[in-house]
Design a protein around this motif. Structure first.
Motif, PDB file in Angstrom:
ATOM      1  N   VAL A  42      49.594  29.546  54.285  1.00  0.00           N
ATOM      2  CA  VAL A  42      48.492  30.490  54.066  1.00  0.00           C
ATOM      3  C   VAL A  42      47.892  30.842  55.425  1.00  0.00           C
ATOM      4  CG1 VAL A  42      46.271  30.847  52.925  1.00  0.00           C
ATOM      5  CG2 VAL A  42      48.005  29.425  51.840  1.00  0.00           C
ATOM      6  N   ILE A  45      42.961  34.490  53.658  1.00  0.00           N
ATOM      7  CA  ILE A  45      42.513  34.486  52.267  1.00  0.00           C
ATOM      8  C   ILE A  45      41.598  35.688  52.074  1.00  0.00           C
ATOM      9  CG2 ILE A  45      41.300  33.189  50.463  1.00  0.00           C
ATOM     10  CD1 ILE A  45      42.045  30.631  51.961  1.00  0.00           C
ATOM     11  N   LEU A  90      46.077  35.223  48.546  1.00  0.00           N
ATOM     12  CA  LEU A  90      46.498  34.410  49.689  1.00  0.00           C
ATOM     13  C   LEU A  90      47.602  35.155  50.443  1.00  0.00           C
ATOM     14  CD1 LEU A  90      46.858  30.958  47.877  1.00  0.00           C
ATOM     15  CD2 LEU A  90      44.804  31.952  48.896  1.00  0.00           C
TER      16      LEU A  90
END
Lengths: 484, 357
Positions: A42, A45, A90
C-alpha cells in the motif's frame, strides 16, 4: 477488502472502515484455485469515490450552525451509509508474485477479480518468504505491527548506500546503528564525521563506556592524526596538490621531480621539501605556485617531520580490521584542510586495499559534497567499490548527490521529506519506484524510515528505527532550552 | 431532579418538535416494512434506476395584467415555519419484487436557524405475495391512510402510495404539535378519488385551522391551464414579490377535488414562479397575510421558501445512501446482489435510453 482495478503495476483495492490498513503495509491477493498470489504494498490511501458523497457532505454542512437536526432511523441504515461513506481506496504497488512458495518479481499474472481474497501480510512473514535474514542479522527497529525488524547486514557488503531525509528525522541515528552493527559483526568502518557526532559512540547516554570502547578509534586531524611524507605515496600527494589545492599540471610535473630527488637523497621531509622548492631551478611562477602549496600543507598542521608525533592511519585501520570504527573527526577542520585529509584518507585506503592489507572497508560519508571533489563521485561509485570501498552517503540535501549515484544505489534509507524537489531527486533511485518514494516518504514520522533495496530483498519496508543507547552528539545546539 | 419536584407544563408551541425518543412513529409502518424484508430469501436484484425526470418549465413571453394581482410586502412576525417533504427510491429489483426505501423530513426555522428531523429510511420489499398485505395496511382505518378501499394499486404504484402515506402521517404529526404556524407542503391540495382520499386531507386541513396553522402547498410543476396557457405564465413578467389568485382554471373536471384556492406566486427576482394552494376555507386576506409572513420570516431563493427546499434536500436519497441501503438489505437478508442486464442496452446499444427492463 476487494480487488477493484489494475493499471500498470498499480493495483487499487477497496477497503472498508473495519479493515485497518496503513501506508507501507503489505497485502496478498490470492487466488486459491490456481495457487498463486500477488504481493502488493500500500503506497497511498484515498477515500473511495462513492457516488453522491458531495451531496451528502453539503447536506450536512453545519460549519456555521446553519442547520442542525436529528435522525429517526429505526432500521439503523445510517450505520451502513456511514460504512459506505468511509470506504477507502488503497493504491498498491505490485512487488512480487508468489507461486507455490516461490517469489517472482514480476506482475504478468492478474488475479480473478471477484474470487481473489485480499489479506494483510505481516512484514515478519514477508521477510521470511523473501529470506532476508540468514545469519548476519541486525536489529534495525520495529515495523508498524510493533514487530522487531531484523535485516541481514551482508546486504551492505559490496553495496552503495544512501541515507537521506530532512533535518532532525533520524539520519545520523540509522548511520550510527549501521556503523556499530557492522563493527559488531567484525567489519572495518571509516566515518568522515563532519560535525563530530560519532566521536562518542564508545559511550552510553549516561557517559559510561560501552561495549564498543575498544572498537572506536577517533582521529582528530592536527592532534592525533599527523602525517609524515614518508607515509605517503607520490600519487596520494599529487592527488592532494591537484584536487585539493588546484596545482596546475606544469607545476605538478616539477613537484614530481622534486619528490623523486628527495627520495633518492633519502631526505623526504617537510623541511627538506621546503628547501628543495626554494632552491629548485625552475620558472619563478612554478616555484611560487609550489611554494604557496607547500605553505598551505605546512599550515594545515597535518604534516610533521617528527616521527614520534605521527599516528598511522594504517594502524588504526588495522585495529578496526577485525571489527571497529575509525572516526575521522572533521569538525574543527577548515575547508582546505578537510579536502587534504579526505584526499589523504582515500589515497591511503586505496593503497591498503590494493596491497590487500585491508580486505574491504565500509565508508560512511556525511554531507560528502563539502569535502569530496566532483571527480571522486564516479570514482567512489565505480572504481573504488572494486577495491573494496563500500560507501554510504548521508545527506539532508538530496540534490547534492548526483543522479547516477541514486541510480546505482543498492540500498536506500529514506526518512521524511516534504519538499517536492527533494522527493523528485530521491525518486531517481532505481531499486524502488518513484511513486512509492513520493507517497510514502512524505508521511513518514520522525525516526521512521523507508528501507528499500538489497537489504530488504527489494520489498520496501517502513520501520521505526531503534534508539541507540550511545552518546548522541548530533543534536542541534539550542539557545532556548526547557530549563530556561 | 428539579423537574421532578416542580413539574413544568409546556405549551404545545414550545414543545415542538417532540424529542425523537417520544416521537410516535407509525409502528405499523415499521412492522410492515420488517415483514416485507423477512420474505427476502435467495434473489438477485439489479441495482439499476430509471433516468431522472426531465422537467420543462413553461416559457411565457407576453405580459399579462390582471386586477387580482397582489403586491406583497414582507411581514416579519417571528412566525414558526415548518416544511414537510417525503421521498422514495427504488433500491433494486428482485426475482419476486422490488426493493424500495422511503423517508420523510421536517424542517423548521427557529431563531433564524434551521433545524430538521428526518424519519427513515424505511426499507420495503414489495412482492406479489405481500402486495395484498401492504394494500390492506393502506386501506386500514389509520388516520393517515390514503388509498381508497376499491383501488388496488399496481405493483409500481405502491411506491408512491407508501411515500404519500408517510408524508401524510408526518403532516398530521406536525399539525397536531404546532399552532399559529405556517406549514409548507410540497405539492397541491388536489385530492381523490383513489390516490389521495378527500376525507383524510379535509380532516388535516380542519385540524390545522383549529390550531390556527396555515398550510401553504407549493407545486414546483403545474399543468393547470387558464385561457390555454399555464397559470404560471401569467405572473412571468410581474415584479416580485406578488401573488395572483387563479379562478376558472382547467382543473375543475373529473373525479378530482381541489381543497384549496389556487394562486400563482413569484416571491423573489428570477425566472421562477410557483403554483400555491391555500386552504379554500381561509379567506383571501388570510392567504395574503400568510404569504407575507413567509416572506418576512423565511429566506426566499428563486421564489421558493428555504425551509421547504431544505425539507426536500433532507428527504431525498443520494447515490451513496442507495448503496448503503443496498448493503443493509444484503446483510440483513443475507442475499447476494446481482445486477440484472439492461434489456434496452442489450437490444439497442448506445441508443437504449430510458428506464431499464
Amino acid at each position: 477488502m476487494r480487488l477493484y482495478r489494475k493499471e500498470g503495476s498499480t493495483i487499487q483495492i477497496v477497503c472498508f472502515p473495519n479493515e485497518r490498513v496503513e501506508k507501507g503495509d503489505y497485502l496478498t491477493i490470492g487466488d486459491s484455485q490456481i495457487g498463486k498470489s500477488l504481493i502488493v504494498q500500500v503506497i497511498d490511501i484515498q477515500y473511495a469515490n462513492v457516488p453522491g458523497i458531495l451531496e451528502e457532505l453539503l447536506r450536512h454542512y453545519d460549519g456555521d450552525s446553519y442547520i442542525q437536526g436529528e435522525d429517526v432511523d429505526p432500521f439503523e441504515v445510517a450505520t451502513h451509509i456511514a460504512y459506505i461513506q468511509d470506504a477507502r481506496l488503497l493504491i498498491c504497488k505490485i512487488r512480487a508474485t508468489e507461486n507455490g512458495g516461490d517469489l517472482v518479481f514480476a506482475s504478468s499474472w492478474l488475479p480473478h477479480r471477484s474470487r481473489a481474497k485480499v489479506q494483510k501480510l505481516s512484514i515478519e512473514r514477508l521477510l521470511t518468504k523473501a529470506g532476508t535474514n540468514n545469519g548476519y542479522s541486525i536489529h534495525l527497529g520495529e515495523t508498524a505491527e510493533k514487530k522487531q525488524l531484523n535485516v541481514d547486514v551482508r546486504a551492505l557488503d559490496g553495496s552503495l548506500n544512501i541515507i537521506t531525509g530532512k533535518k532532525g528525522t533520524g539520519k545520523s541515528h540509522i548511520s550510527k546503528l549501521l556503523t556499530l552493527s557492522l563493527a559488531s559483526h567484525g567489519a572495518p568502518v571509516v566515518i568522515l564525521d563532519l560535525n563530530g557526532e560519532y566521536t562518542r559512540l564508545s559511550h552510553n547516554n549516561d557517559g559510561k563506556p560501552n561495549e564498543f570502547l575498544e572498537k572506536i578509534h577517533v582521529l582528530n586531524p592536527r592532534q592525533n592524526l599527523k602525517i609524515t611524507l614518508g607515509q605517503m605515496e607520490l600519487r596520494v600527494m599529487l592527488s592532494i596538490l591537484i584536487n585539493a589545492l588546484h596545482l596546475p599540471g606544469t607545476s605538478a610535473r616539477e613537484f614530481r621531480r622534486i619528490w623523486h630527488y628527495l627520495l633518492q637523497q633519502n631526505a623526504l621531509s617537510m623541511h627538506e621539501l621546503g628547501e628543495a622548492i626554494r632552491n629548485w631551478k625552475c620558472n619563478q611562477h612554478i616555484r611560487d605556485a609550489l611554494y604557496s602549496r607547500y605553505h598551505t600543507l605546512l599550515n594545515s598542521g597535518l604534516f610533521t617531520d617528527n616521527s614520534t608525533q605521527i599516528t598511522s592511519l594504517g594502524e588504526a585501520l588495522d585495529l578496526a580490521r577485525v571489527g571497529g570504527v575509525v572516526v575521522i573527526n572533521l569538525r574543527d577542520t577548515s575547508n582546505i584542510d578537510r579536502l587534504i585529509v579526505v584526499e589523504f584518507l582515500l589515497g591511503k585506503l586505496l593503497e591498503l586495499l590494493s596491497n590487500w592489507k585491508l580486505r574491504a572497508v565500509f565508508l560512511f560519508a556525511e554531507e560528502a559534497h563539502l569535502y569530496l571533489k566532483e571527480t571522486y563521485w564516479d570514482d567512489i561509485v565505480t572504481r573504488m567499490r572494486h577495491f573494496g570501498v563500500f560507501t554510504t552517503f548521508i545527506t539532508n540535501q538530496p540534490d547534492t548527490i548526483r543522479e547516477n549515484i541514486y541510480r546505482q544505489a543498492d540500498n536506500l534509507f529514506l526518512f521524511n521529506f516534504t519538499n517536492e524537489h527533494d522527493l523528485e531527486t530521491v525518486s531517481k533511485a532505481s531499486r524502488v519506484d518513484s511513486e512509492t518514494i513520493k507517497s510514502v516518504a512524505r508521511d513518514l514520522p520522525p525516526y521512521n524510515c523507508l528501507v528499500s533495496g538489497r537489504i530488504v530483498n527489494d520489498f520496501p519496508i517502513v520501520a521505526k528505527i531503534r534508539r541507540l543507547d550511545v552518546h548522541a552528539m548530533g543534536q542541534t545546539r539550542l539557545f532556548f532550552s526547557d530549563e530556561n | 431532579m428539579v423537574n421532578a419536584q416542580f413539574p413544568i407544563t409546556i405549551t404545545p408551541k414550545y414543545n415542538f418538535p417532540l424529542p425523537p425518543e417520544n416521537l410516535l412513529l407509525p409502528q405499523q409502518l415499521i412492522e410492515l416494512s420488517m415483514r416485507s424484508l423477512k420474505q427476502l430469501e435467495k434473489f438477485h436484484p439489479p441495482l439499476g434506476k430509471g433516468p431522472p425526470y426531465q422537467s420543462t418549465l413553461p416559457r411565457g413571453d407576453r405580459q399579462f395584467r390582471t386586477a387580482n394581482l397582489v403586491k406583497l410586502k414582507p411581514n416579519a412576525l417571528q412566525t414558526r415555519i415548518v416544511a414537510i417533504d417525503a421521498s422514495s427510491i427504488r433500491i433494486g429489483e428482485t426475482e419476486r419484487g422490488t426493493l424500495l426505501a422511503i423517508r420523510g423530513a421536517i424542517v423548521w426555522r427557529q431563531a433564524k436557524r434551521y433545524r430538521y428531523l428526518r424519519l427513515g429510511p424505511f426499507p420495503f420489499h414489495i412482492t406479489e405475495r405481500n402486495k395484498n398485505e401492504i394494500c390492506s395496511f393502506l386501506h386500514s382505518g389509520n388516520r393517515a391512510a390514503v388509498v381508497h378501499e376499491d383501488f388496488m394499486p399496481s405493483f409500481i404504484h405502491l411506491q408512491t402510495k407508501l411515500t404519500t402515506l408517510l408524508e401524510r402521517w408526518i403532516q398530521a404529526f406536525v399539525i397536531q404539535t404546532t399552532h399559529d404556524s405556517l406549514i409548507l407542503w410540497d405539492g397541491s391540495l388536489v385530492v381523490g378519488p383513489f390516490d389521495v382520499p378527500k376525507h383524510s386531507v379535509e380532516e388535516l386541513l380542519k385540524e390545522a385551522r383549529s390550531r390556527k396553522n396555515t398550510i401553504l402547498a407549493f407545486s414546483k410543476m403545474t399543468r393547470l391551464l387558464l385561457h390555454g396557457r399555464r397559470i404560471t405564465d401569467f405572473i412571468w413578467r410581474q415584479p416580485p414579490p406578488c401573488l395572483l389568485k387563479i379562478r376558472n382554471h382547467s382543473m375543475m373536471a373529473g373525479s378530482m377535488s381541489l381543497l384549496g384556492s389556487v394562486y400563482v406566486t413569484k416571491l423573489s427576482a428570477g425566472s421562477c414562479a410557483f403554483r400555491l394552494d391555500v386552504d379554500k376555507e381561509l379567506s383571501h386576506k388570510r392567504a395574503v397575510e400568510a404569504v407575507q409572513n413567509l416572506l418576512g420570516d423565511d429566506l426566499i431563493r428563486q421564489s421558493y421558501p428555504e425551509t421547504l427546499r431544505l425539507a426536500h434536500i433532507f428527504s431525498t436519497f443520494t447515490a451513496n445512501e442507495v448503496i448503503g441501503i443496498q448493503r443493509c438489505f444484503a446483510l440483513e437478508s443475507n442475499m447476494k446482489i446481482v445486477t440484472r442486464p439492461n434489456i434496452r442496452r442489450l437490444l439497442f446499444g448506445r441508443f437504449g435510453k430510458g428506464a431499464e427492463g
